[in-house]
Motif scaffolding. Structure first.
Motif, PDB file in Angstrom:
ATOM      1  N   ILE A 132     -11.469 -54.805  92.608  1.00  0.00           N
ATOM      2  CA  ILE A 132     -12.890 -54.459  92.822  1.00  0.00           C
ATOM      3  C   ILE A 132     -13.059 -53.186  93.653  1.00  0.00           C
ATOM      4  N   LEU A 187     -18.003 -69.253  99.722  1.00  0.00           N
ATOM      5  CA  LEU A 187     -18.016 -68.532  98.444  1.00  0.00           C
ATOM      6  C   LEU A 187     -17.732 -69.473  97.286  1.00  0.00           C
ATOM      7  N   THR A 205      -3.260 -60.873  99.249  1.00  0.00           N
ATOM      8  CA  THR A 205      -2.996 -61.334  97.889  1.00  0.00           C
ATOM      9  C   THR A 205      -1.589 -60.975  97.417  1.00  0.00           C
ATOM     10  N   TYR A 254     -11.708 -60.370 112.025  1.00  0.00           N
ATOM     11  CA  TYR A 254     -13.100 -60.139 111.606  1.00  0.00           C
ATOM     12  C   TYR A 254     -14.002 -61.372 111.639  1.00  0.00           C
ATOM     13  N   ASN A 259     -10.865 -64.283 102.857  1.00  0.00           N
ATOM     14  CA  ASN A 259      -9.614 -65.019 103.038  1.00  0.00           C
ATOM     15  C   ASN A 259      -9.725 -66.045 104.166  1.00  0.00           C
ATOM     16  N   ALA A 313     -18.207 -54.416 101.458  1.00  0.00           N
ATOM     17  CA  ALA A 313     -17.062 -55.338 101.482  1.00  0.00           C
ATOM     18  C   ALA A 313     -15.719 -54.637 101.326  1.00  0.00           C
ATOM     19  N   GLY A 321     -14.136 -57.167 103.566  1.00  0.00           N
ATOM     20  CA  GLY A 321     -14.510 -58.254 102.654  1.00  0.00           C
ATOM     21  C   GLY A 321     -13.328 -59.175 102.379  1.00  0.00           C
ATOM     22  N   ALA A 380      -8.802 -56.743  96.604  1.00  0.00           N
ATOM     23  CA  ALA A 380      -9.386 -55.646  97.394  1.00  0.00           C
ATOM     24  C   ALA A 380      -8.208 -54.839  97.943  1.00  0.00           C
ATOM     25  N   SER A 440     -10.753 -59.694 104.278  1.00  0.00           N
ATOM     26  CA  SER A 440     -10.428 -60.464 105.472  1.00  0.00           C
ATOM     27  C   SER A 440     -11.354 -61.660 105.617  1.00  0.00           C
ATOM     28  N   GLY A 462      -5.435 -56.040  98.947  1.00  0.00           N
ATOM     29  CA  GLY A 462      -4.185 -56.648  98.475  1.00  0.00           C
ATOM     30  C   GLY A 462      -3.241 -57.057  99.594  1.00  0.00           C
ATOM     31  N   GLU A 477     -17.716 -65.559  92.975  1.00  0.00           N
ATOM     32  CA  GLU A 477     -18.741 -64.912  93.811  1.00  0.00           C
ATOM     33  C   GLU A 477     -18.082 -63.816  94.645  1.00  0.00           C
ATOM     34  N   ILE A 478     -18.701 -62.671  94.671  1.00  0.00           N
ATOM     35  CA  ILE A 478     -18.101 -61.525  95.358  1.00  0.00           C
ATOM     36  C   ILE A 478     -18.925 -61.174  96.600  1.00  0.00           C
ATOM     37  N   ARG A 509       1.420 -60.567 115.231  1.00  0.00           N
ATOM     38  CA  ARG A 509       0.341 -59.759 115.822  1.00  0.00           C
ATOM     39  C   ARG A 509      -1.055 -60.161 115.336  1.00  0.00           C
ATOM     40  N   GLY A 552      -3.332 -55.566 112.476  1.00  0.00           N
ATOM     41  CA  GLY A 552      -2.043 -55.228 111.857  1.00  0.00           C
ATOM     42  C   GLY A 552      -1.486 -53.889 112.291  1.00  0.00           C
ATOM     43  N   GLY A 585      -6.208 -52.742 103.852  1.00  0.00           N
ATOM     44  CA  GLY A 585      -6.985 -53.972 103.994  1.00  0.00           C
ATOM     45  C   GLY A 585      -8.477 -53.696 104.157  1.00  0.00           C
TER      46      GLY A 585
HETATM   47  C1  LIG Z   1       1.525 -57.102 108.068  1.00  0.00           C
HETATM   48  C2  LIG Z   1       0.113 -57.596 108.113  1.00  0.00           C
HETATM   49  C3  LIG Z   1      -0.505 -57.726 109.340  1.00  0.00           C
HETATM   50  C4  LIG Z   1      -1.811 -58.151 109.418  1.00  0.00           C
HETATM   51  N1  LIG Z   1      -2.380 -58.290 110.649  1.00  0.00           N
HETATM   52  C5  LIG Z   1      -3.642 -58.727 110.740  1.00  0.00           C
HETATM   53  C6  LIG Z   1      -4.288 -58.879 112.000  1.00  0.00           C
HETATM   54  O1  LIG Z   1      -3.712 -58.579 113.052  1.00  0.00           O
HETATM   55  N2  LIG Z   1      -5.545 -59.346 112.019  1.00  0.00           N
HETATM   56  C7  LIG Z   1      -6.219 -59.645 110.870  1.00  0.00           C
HETATM   57  O2  LIG Z   1      -7.352 -60.050 110.960  1.00  0.00           O
HETATM   58  N3  LIG Z   1      -5.645 -59.507 109.681  1.00  0.00           N
HETATM   59  C8  LIG Z   1      -4.388 -59.063 109.570  1.00  0.00           C
HETATM   60  N4  LIG Z   1      -3.818 -58.907 108.341  1.00  0.00           N
HETATM   61  C9  LIG Z   1      -4.608 -59.233 107.140  1.00  0.00           C
HETATM   62  C10 LIG Z   1      -5.372 -58.007 106.666  1.00  0.00           C
HETATM   63  O3  LIG Z   1      -6.422 -57.733 107.528  1.00  0.00           O
HETATM   64  C11 LIG Z   1      -5.849 -58.155 105.231  1.00  0.00           C
HETATM   65  O4  LIG Z   1      -6.275 -56.910 104.879  1.00  0.00           O
HETATM   66  C12 LIG Z   1      -6.967 -59.118 104.972  1.00  0.00           C
HETATM   67  O5  LIG Z   1      -6.665 -60.407 105.396  1.00  0.00           O
HETATM   68  C13 LIG Z   1      -7.255 -59.206 103.500  1.00  0.00           C
HETATM   69  O6  LIG Z   1      -7.938 -58.090 103.109  1.00  0.00           O
HETATM   70  P1  LIG Z   1      -7.566 -57.344 101.762  1.00  0.00           P
HETATM   71  O7  LIG Z   1      -8.626 -56.335 101.536  1.00  0.00           O
HETATM   72  O8  LIG Z   1      -6.207 -56.864 101.818  1.00  0.00           O
HETATM   73  O9  LIG Z   1      -7.757 -58.525 100.714  1.00  0.00           O
HETATM   74  P2  LIG Z   1      -6.937 -58.996  99.452  1.00  0.00           P
HETATM   75  O10 LIG Z   1      -5.550 -59.335  99.829  1.00  0.00           O
HETATM   76  O11 LIG Z   1      -7.104 -58.038  98.350  1.00  0.00           O
HETATM   77  O12 LIG Z   1      -7.729 -60.287  99.146  1.00  0.00           O
HETATM   78  C14 LIG Z   1      -7.684 -61.427  99.976  1.00  0.00           C
HETATM   79  C15 LIG Z   1      -8.531 -62.551  99.383  1.00  0.00           C
HETATM   80  O13 LIG Z   1      -9.902 -62.230  99.470  1.00  0.00           O
HETATM   81  C16 LIG Z   1     -10.514 -62.179  98.196  1.00  0.00           C
HETATM   82  N5  LIG Z   1     -11.453 -61.063  98.211  1.00  0.00           N
HETATM   83  C17 LIG Z   1     -11.193 -59.788  98.570  1.00  0.00           C
HETATM   84  N6  LIG Z   1     -12.329 -59.071  98.579  1.00  0.00           N
HETATM   85  C18 LIG Z   1     -13.320 -59.907  98.218  1.00  0.00           C
HETATM   86  C19 LIG Z   1     -14.723 -59.752  98.056  1.00  0.00           C
HETATM   87  N7  LIG Z   1     -15.339 -58.591  98.272  1.00  0.00           N
HETATM   88  N8  LIG Z   1     -15.429 -60.832  97.683  1.00  0.00           N
HETATM   89  C20 LIG Z   1     -14.827 -62.008  97.478  1.00  0.00           C
HETATM   90  N9  LIG Z   1     -13.518 -62.215  97.618  1.00  0.00           N
HETATM   91  C21 LIG Z   1     -12.769 -61.178  97.994  1.00  0.00           C
HETATM   92  C22 LIG Z   1      -9.362 -62.011  97.238  1.00  0.00           C
HETATM   93  O14 LIG Z   1      -9.678 -62.513  95.974  1.00  0.00           O
HETATM   94  C23 LIG Z   1      -8.283 -62.801  97.930  1.00  0.00           C
HETATM   95  O15 LIG Z   1      -8.446 -64.149  97.687  1.00  0.00           O
HETATM   96  C24 LIG Z   1      -2.524 -58.471 108.236  1.00  0.00           C
HETATM   97  C25 LIG Z   1      -1.906 -58.328 106.999  1.00  0.00           C
HETATM   98  C26 LIG Z   1      -0.597 -57.907 106.921  1.00  0.00           C
HETATM   99  C27 LIG Z   1       0.050 -57.747 105.586  1.00  0.00           C
END
Ligand SMILES: Cc1cc2nc3c(=O)[nH]c(=O)nc-3n(C[C@H](O)[C@H](O)[C@H](O)COP(=O)(O)OP(=O)(O)OC[C@H]3O[C@@H](n4cnc5c(N)ncnc54)[C@H](O)[C@@H]3O)c2cc1C
Lengths: 262, 792
Positions: A49, A153, A32, A120, A113, A69, A108, A27, A110, A29, A157-158, A181, A97, A105
């Motif tokens: 996705i 999940l 990931t 969230y 994961n 999501a 979904g 999503a 979050s 990333g 499963e998405i 943070r 973040g 980000g």
């Molecule tokens: C510098 C930094 C600071 C951050 N600070 C915070 C914070 O303060 N608080 C906080 O809560 N988070 C924080 N995060 C995490 C951030 O919110 C991420 O965006 C989140 O954890 C993952 O979301 P993503 O969309 O990037 O997922 P991805 O990295 O793309 O995916 C994460 C995982 O979820 C799975 N996935 C993604 N979407 C779906 C879906 N729709 N269905 C099923 N599986 C799915 C992927 O396969 C993977 O396993 C931080 C991240 C970074 C890099």
């Protein structure tokens, strides 16, 4: 980073077809990609996705706020619908973040994961959320978050969308880890006609509904009600930033702050 | 023409840096280059039993794999300590061998044991995973307090002790203590820090098989010094076959003073494999292997009279060197620390005793301020403790003990040429609205918060400096600087400096002083630095020395240009040399009002003749051209000083400390560019506050660095700071023609004790250790509450 195949899919069907034990969905990333860079996650196929239209968007209907999501943190933070229906949720998204992370980000990602210190998941628990998936399941939050980075999940499963029940009032208070943070503790309080939920993130290996606090506040929605609740430090995480005992105390302090800010 | 010295000239480097056009080492790619990955020890202390490279050598794209055995075979020398320190008993310090690739033992997590070269970055990473190192793991020595009683890390170095050094007179101190009304005692830990330059270390090596020249592009604060060490001690190549280039460098803070294992290994290996090599550290490698800073345990005692006069001072410190002694590793906790530990005060008797020890942790070396922050922290904390015990105001006790006459012979080493500590502290008091603190405290208390105020006054010895003095003290080289000023025939000027800029904005400041000296528009002046093939030599940038030493070399070279120019102008203007005045870029003969610009003189010097006539503008015996150089060795260190005052607000419920107000009043002597000085002060404050509230490098008992990423190592961020309130006083340095003292480290030196004094003030005098993290402060608040309740 190891070599992989990148697939930008257009619909759920395609995503499911490509899914295998050696694949992952992508999503935002933001989790990931760093884990791939560190060599913690290696995949043959990356299934992006974000191109699946129906996974994104924000909609209010009646008592339900539905968020797709792949909706980004920045979109939730800025959404008029969210600000109007559950302002604390918009504020939570605004506190994740940094701008780069919020611009990429997704909600979904979050939730899927389930980082023990993510924000969230506490919103899902506090706001009686149900998680709709591509397996046609509607999973209650209480059953969704299973443990450290573990959810209900199944492989392949998405998450399609998350449905939040709009509360009478609510507030989220986060005590950020000074380095990352993420939450050292984060407490989400939401009041409904039927009672009050207090969800806690950061404190233990998985987000949880603090039943004692929820009960106390359901009976008497005031910060003084919290004074009487004992929070045990057993099961609390302990690291260089905060001991279990400190976390236990902070749960109380931040619960009060949340109630006062409601 | 208005003088540029003192004006807020915008940085010449901004366009390049702010538009992403900087050229850093990692931006350099050479045709046919290979990529290097270092195999590092995962253990803090182990014997290497066997290194099996057979599988990795067969992996795709692998060019070669080299180990400590190869290094030893080729007799490549190791890393060195740049200063020889003698113990109190007269014995020389003890330093272990530090081969660029460990040969039989590893001594910290990250210690390199082998290097893999391959065609692509992906391939080299893959192959690195296949190198199999068999270790016999030994018990790591990680506790600084217990190091001297632990197992010996390096054979022959008893008690893990490098030296047991004394500066000062124990007997005199004893006599002073015998006369004292009170002895104030303090035990402190100066927390270990990781410098965290924004740009990780890197090197790119080119080897020319025909000329046998090695070019090493690297992230260094002192390319000339690196070349000298690599050649003289490493034996990698003779100096004339070795060129070291430090292009744009994204911060160093001391961590890039050292010549590191990777540069030696890659320079040596490029010749061996006859291919260019590129190595760029990953962030984790930076955390593990960049030299760390601070890490002291100190017991200090201050003898005072009941009315707050200081009589004597003792400083007993154990300093952590980490696994090996590096370039400034041995001097940082001695001559850069010991003398400054008596602070800005008249201290009739004092000594500093430092035991420097080895542990199985990353080497510790100079980090912004190097020794002086540790010294200032020690004295400023104990002075505050004295004020508390004697019931004196922190400003009052300091005022009572300031020297008022300059030059001032400081207790332990320094002859401080100029200063005015009283005016500085008065100004800080006024700018910080010190008198309004009580009202603000009340205000905070009405919101359930605690408020504290903290004061620090400091001096530092910088401009590190006179060669005969530093060499007498044990420095392996002289610490002069050099410059060359070249007029081009068409009138622009190129200034070559041995100083290196990695955030200090020399391109602007140095151009300002040259422009003033030569009367040439600043646009026409370019500063060239960072390349051993361009310019003469330099000892590098650290210790706030670039302007006070390197800048003066530029001034002196400019003066030589003017002297020669005057001779040529006199001939051109048909006047005597004495009749020619140089002002604002023009040579003028007052009586005839005839003039030549310096550009015209430069032109004539390169084209010394005219058509149809045999006539030269050059006086008899004068050489053509207008190029001059200068080596400058100052007569003394320079001594910036200042007074900082800050206020913190504490939430006793969470222990969070909010830095609410920060006032810095510094005396840097002449300020060449206030805009740049402000930037230096801000950056310094950020790092000093970082040490006080956030940063803390921690190893576990097995020697694993548990703060090896930004998830755990707390870097301060912009939102942790208030708007800084910055002011200056000015007493010019008398030992250099510019009157400058140096500003690069001041903020770091003063901020840590200022913030801690404020936190402890808010906690009602309760001691708390660095850094004042939320949980520690919360505990202290609870304990205070508990004891108040008991008392009531
Ligand atoms: C510098 C930094 C600071 C951050 N600070 C915070 C914070 O303060 N608080 C906080 O809560 N988070 C924080 N995060 C995490 C951030 O919110 C991420 O965006 C989140 O954890 C993952 O979301 P993503 O969309 O990037 O997922 P991805 O990295 O793309 O995916 C994460 C995982 O979820 C799975 N996935 C993604 N979407 C779906 C879906 N729709 N269905 C099923 N599986 C799915 C992927 O396969 C993977 O396993 C931080 C991240 C970074 C890099």
């Amino acid at each position: 980073m190891k070599k992989f195949n990148y697939h930008l899919v257009k619909d759920i069907k395609e995503a499911k077809k490509l899914s295998s034990p050696n694949s992952t969905f992508l999503a935002g990333g933001m989790t990931t990609i760093p884990s791939m860079k560190l060599g913690l996650g290696t995949y043959k196929d990356i299934i992006d996705i974000k191109g699946i239209k129906k996974l994104s968007g924000i909609k209010v209907s009646g008592k339900i706020l539905k968020i797709g999501a792949t909706t980004k943190h920045v979109e939730v933070a800025n959404s008029k619908e969210v600000k109007k229906s559950i302002p604390s949720l918009a504020a939570l998204a605004e506190g994740i973040g940094d701008p780069q992370v919020r611009n990429k980000g997704t909600i979904g990602g979050s939730i899927a994961n389930n980082d023990p210190a993510a924000d969230y998941p506490s919103a899902c628990i506090a706001l009686n959320a149900s998680i709709n998936t591509s397996n046609n399941r509607k999973i209650d939050s209480e059953n969704f978050f299973r443990g450290l980075f573990e959810t209900a999940l199944k492989k392949g499963e998405i998450i399609e969308s998350i449905e939040f029940e709009i509360p009478l009032k609510s507030n989220y208070q986060k005590f950020p880890n000074p380095a990352s943070r993420y939450a050292i503790v984060g407490v989400y309080v939401s009041k409904y006609k039927s009672g009050t939920n207090v969800a806690v993130t950061g404190a233990k290996s998985c987000v949880y509904n603090d039943k004692d606090l929820s009960k106390a506040l359901s009976n008497n929605f005031s910060s003084s009600a919290i004074d009487k609740v004992k929070i045990s430090s057993s099961g609390m995480s302990s690291d260089i930033h905060a001991s279990g005992n400190y976390r236990a105390n902070m749960v109380k302090v931040f619960a009060k702050k949340a109630v006062e800010a409601c | 023409m208005a003088s540029l010295v003192g004006s807020r000239v915008e940085r010449k480097e901004d366009k390049r840096f702010l538009t992403g056009k900087g050229r850093y080492t990692a931006d350099i790619n050479l045709a046919n280059q290979t990529y290097a990955v270092f195999i590092r020890s995962p253990h803090a202390r182990a014997k290497i039993k066997k290194i099996d490279t057979s599988k990795a050598l067969k992996a795709s794209g692998v060019v070669d794999i080299l180990t400590g055995k190869h290094i030893a075979q080729d007799k490549i020398g190791g890393l060195i300590a740049g200063w020889a320190i003698r113990s109190e008993d007269g014995s020389e310090m003890k330093c272990p061998a530090n081969p660029p690739l460990a040969n039989d033992s590893v001594n910290f997590v990250g210690d390199p044991v082998a290097v893999v070269f391959a065609e692509t970055l992906d391939e080299v990473k893959e192959a690195a995973n296949l190198v199999d190192v068999d270790y016999k793991v030994l018990k790591a020595v990680t506790s600084l307090a217990h190091t001297m009683k632990s197992e010996t890390i390096h054979e022959g170095i008893d008690k893990n002790l490098c030296y047991d050094w004394l500066l000062g007179d124990r007997q005199k101190v004893k006599e002073a203590f015998d006369k004292a009304d009170r002895i104030i005692k303090l035990d402190i830990v100066n927390n270990r820090l990781i410098p965290n330059a924004m740009e990780p270390r890197a090197c790119v090596i080119d080897y020319n098989t025909a000329s046998e020249e090695i070019t090493c592009y690297t992230t260094s604060q002192n390319p000339h010094l690196s070349r000298l060490i690599m050649s003289a001690f490493g034996g990698v190549a003779p100096e004339n076959k070795l060129r070291v280039v430090a292009p744009d460098v994204g911060g160093g803070f001391g961590s890039k003073i050292n010549l590191y294992n990777e540069e030696i290994v890659c320079s040596w290996a490029a010749k061996k494999i006859e291919r260019p090599i590129k190595w760029v550290a990953e962030r984790t490698e930076s955390f593990l292997t960049d030299t760390h800073g601070r890490d002291h345990i100190t017991h200090a005692e201050l003898a005072v009279t009941n009315d707050g006069k200081f009589l004597g001072f003792k400083n007993e410190t154990i300093a952590n060197l980490g696994a090996y002694a590096r370039v400034f590793g041995t001097v940082t906790p001695t001559y850069l620390f010991g003398p400054c530990a008596t602070g800005v005060y008249v201290m009739p008797a004092a000594y500093s005793n430092v035991k420097a020890v080895y542990t199985n942790t990353a080497p510790v070396d100079a980090y912004r301020g190097a020794g002086r922050p540790e010294a200032t922290y020690t004295i400023e904390r104990i002075v505050d403790k004295a004020a508390i015990e004697l019931g004196l105001d922190p400003i009052e006790i300091r005022m009572k003990n300031f020297p008022t006459e300059f030059p001032f012979k400081q207790t332990l080493v320094h002859q401080i040429d100029s200063g005015d500590y009283v005016s500085g502290l008065k100004k800080a008091k006024q700018m910080s609205d010190y008198d309004g603190f009580a009202a603000r405290k009340k205000d905070s208390e009405s919101k359930g918060k605690l408020r504290g105020i903290g004061v620090t006054t400091y001096f530092e010895a910088c401009g590190i400096a006179p060669s005969p003095v530093v060499m007498m003290l044990g420095c392996g080289v002289g610490l002069w600087e050099s410059a060359e000023v070249r007029f081009n025939p068409t009138g622009q000027v190129t200034v070559y400096t041995g100083s290196h800029s990695h955030g200090q904005s020399h391109q602007t400041t140095f151009a300002q002083i040259a422009a003033d000296e030569l009367g040439v528009p600043i646009e026409n002046i370019d500063i060239v630095h960072g390349d051993t093939d361009k310019g003469t030599f330099g000892m590098g940038t650290y210790g706030s020395r670039s302007l006070a030493v390197g800048g003066v070399a530029i001034i002196n070279a400019c003066k030589k240009i003017v002297t020669k120019g005057k001779k040529i102008a006199a001939k051109m203007l048909e006047a005597s040399e004495e009749e020619v005045e140089f002002k604002d870029g023009e040579f003028v003969v007052a009586k005839s009002n005839k003039k030549k610009t310096i550009g015209e003189v430069a032109f004539a010097s390169y084209l010394p003749g005219v058509r149809d006539e045999v006539k030269s503008p050059l006086p008899e015996g004068e050489e053509p051209g207008l190029i001059e150089s200068s080596f400058y060795d100052p007569s003394n260190f320079s001594f910036p000083a200042g007074s900082h005052i800050c206020e913190v607000e504490i939430d006793p419920e969470t222990g969070e400390v909010k830095l609410d107000k920060y006032t810095a009043v510094d005396d840097f002597g002449t300020i060449v560019n206030p805009l740049i000085v402000e930037g230096q002060v801000h950056g310094g404050l950020a790092q000093g506050i970082g040490q006080a509230l956030y940063e803390n490098a921690q190893y576990d008992e097995t020697g694993q660095l548990i703060t090896a990423s930004y998830m755990d190592y707390t870097m301060p961020r912009a939102d942790n700071f208030p708007e800084f309130n910055i002011g200056y006083t000015c007493t010019k340095a008398t030992t250099n023609p510019l009157g400058v003292k140096g500003c690069g480290e001041a903020g770091t030196i003063a901020a840590t004790p200022t913030v801690m004094n404020a936190v402890i003030n808010a906690l009602g005098g309760k001691e708390i250790s660095l850094p004042a993290t939320a949980e520690k402060v919360w505990k202290a608040c609870k304990e205070n509450k508990g004891s108040n309740a008991k008392a009531a």
